[in-house]
Design an enzyme around this catalytic site. Structure first.
Site, short mmCIF file in Angstrom:
data_model
loop_
_atom_site.label_atom_id
_atom_site.label_comp_id
_atom_site.label_asym_id
_atom_site.label_seq_id
_atom_site.Cartn_x
_atom_site.Cartn_y
_atom_site.Cartn_z
N SER A 183 0.82 -0.83 0.10
CA SER A 183 0.14 -0.23 -0.23
C SER A 183 0.05 1.35 -0.42
O SER A 183 0.20 2.40 -0.27
CB SER A 183 -0.76 -0.17 1.49
N LYS A 195 0.78 3.91 -2.71
CA LYS A 195 -0.77 4.67 -2.73
C LYS A 195 -0.48 6.04 -2.79
O LYS A 195 -1.08 7.52 -2.84
CB LYS A 195 -1.57 4.75 -1.62
N SER A 236 -6.57 3.88 3.41
CA SER A 236 -5.27 2.71 2.97
C SER A 236 -6.30 1.90 1.72
O SER A 236 -6.20 0.75 1.51
CB SER A 236 -4.91 1.60 3.79
N LYS A 253 3.16 7.06 4.77
CA LYS A 253 2.31 5.58 4.32
C LYS A 253 3.00 4.48 4.55
O LYS A 253 4.13 3.98 4.88
CB LYS A 253 1.89 5.29 2.62
#
Length: 398
Positions: A77, A80, A137, A242
């Site tokens: 993730s 992102k 997320s 992130k």
């Protein structure tokens, strides 16, 4: 009678809430025994629970420490971060508005893994989608925004790879906007460091990645999003960026923190311990803050110099530092930087506040170590013909 799908959705929501609550009340991980504090990082592995890592000076982008930084890894993730960057660039250039409504497609709603439980046909603002991606997320929100920003899903993926090439992320290839595992979706710690260094300067990005809690859906059952980056609570000065996890990728975290003017960016990939990506990131950031300092020369919006103005209602205008101007050095290094200004002989009116006015450069041992723009402090209108001639006559002594 409620349908099985509704019951299942509520169970999923309840499970997600329990999991989030567990994270809220858990204590931060203890630092590793070999937590770096002082000394030279060269040829020394300071981290034990990650496959790859890098630490950057967030002011000028210099590498302060690296460990297997070019090893190909799966971002999960952390992907992102690129998705958020492209969305906010579209907002900042006026292509879209934070208030624009985004419709959720069947494909977006069907995304598994981390999600905010968007349903087909649901409409959310761009701002809400940004929060869903940065805080929750949400794979579903990332997919929906890819379709919205790119015009099509495939076009957005092309945009991701184009931006990666622009940032010289030479060992990165994206195939989706969310990070669900695909063997052709890969990157390196060095490339993610380049992305993070760029992203922290995208207006608005850190304001989203620093949100810790957000009530996303009040009904039919409350859904509160808690940021997956626990360093926001556990580590002083953290305001992004992130996390990421898949079984294939391990636990990843790209983080940034700022203390005493020094901003650092850390990347850890492939951690195996439950909270290893947090403890390894804190170890890496501790190394940076314990060993380096920021030497401030000028603060953002501080007057640096004056420039001559041609054909304007004013003959000079102040030039301001566009950003904090300084350099990062070892704490025991007292060597000073030489300041060089590159300012045009004249700036032609009309001028607007914020216009480019020149460049400030910092040198050590004749080597450029930092560079930033100078900007015009105020509007300067173009001088009328009568005023121009009166000024000329005055200068000539009449």
């Amino acid at each position: 009678m409620k349908s099985p799908s509704i019951i299942r959705s509520k169970k999923l929501l309840f499970a997600a809430l329990l999991l989030a609550a567990a994270f809220i009340f858990c204590t931060p991980p203890a630092l590793a025994d070999n937590a770096p504090t002082t000394g030279d990082s060269e040829n020394t592995n300071l981290l034990s629970d990650c496959r790859s890592a890098i630490l950057l000076d967030g002011i000028n982008g210099d590498v302060l420490y690296e460990q297997n930084a070019d090893l190909q890894c799966y971002p999960a993730s952390v992907t992102k971060l690129m998705t958020l960057t492209l969305i906010l660039e579209a907002v900042n250039n006026g292509s879209v508005s934070l208030d624009d409504m985004v419709s959720v497609s069947e494909e977006a709603a069907s995304m598994g893994g981390s999600q905010v439980y968007l349903y087909p046909g649901e409409q959310r603002t761009v701002k809400e989608m940004l929060i869903a991606i940065a805080v929750g997320s949400g794979n579903d929100a990332a997919y929906a925004m890819a379709e919205f920003i790119g015009g099509s899903y495939d076009n957005f993926i092309a945009m991701m790879n184009e931006k990666a090439a622009e940032l010289s992320m030479d060992s990165t290839h994206f195939v989706n906007p969310h990070g669900l595992h695909d063997p052709e979706h890969y990157t390196t710690a060095r490339d993610l460091g380049k992305l993070a260094y760029y992203a922290i300067n995208v207006p608005g990005l850190l304001s989203y990645t620093s949100i810790y809690e957000y009530e996303f859906r009040p009904e039919p059952q409350l859904l509160t999003l808690w940021n997956t980056n626990r360093l926001l609570k556990w580590y002083e000065g953290t305001d992004g960026l992130k996390t990421g996890y898949t079984e294939e990728a391990g636990r990843n975290l790209v983080a940034t923190a700022k203390r005493d003017g020094l901003r650092l960016i850390s990347v850890v990939l492939g951690c195996q311990e439950l909270r290893g990506h947090f403890s390894e990131s804190m170890n890496l950031l501790n190394y940076g803050f314990n060993n380096y300092k920021f030497q401030a020369i000028y603060n953002q919006n501080e007057i640096v110099a004056q420039a001559n103005v041609a054909k304007g209602t004013k003959t000079t205008v102040d030039l301001l530092a566009a950003t904090d101007i300084g350099y990062v050095s070892k704490k025991n290094d007292d060597q000073q930087a030489a300041v060089r200004l590159e300012i045009p002989a004249y700036l032609d009116a009309p001028l607007a506040a914020g216009d480019y006015g020149g460049t400030i450069q910092l040198y050590q041992n004749d080597q450029l170590i930092a560079e930033s723009e100078l900007i015009v402090a105020e509007d300067v209108e173009k001088c009328g013909l009568l005023r121009f001639w009166l000024r000329l006559l005055k200068n000539m002594g009449f």
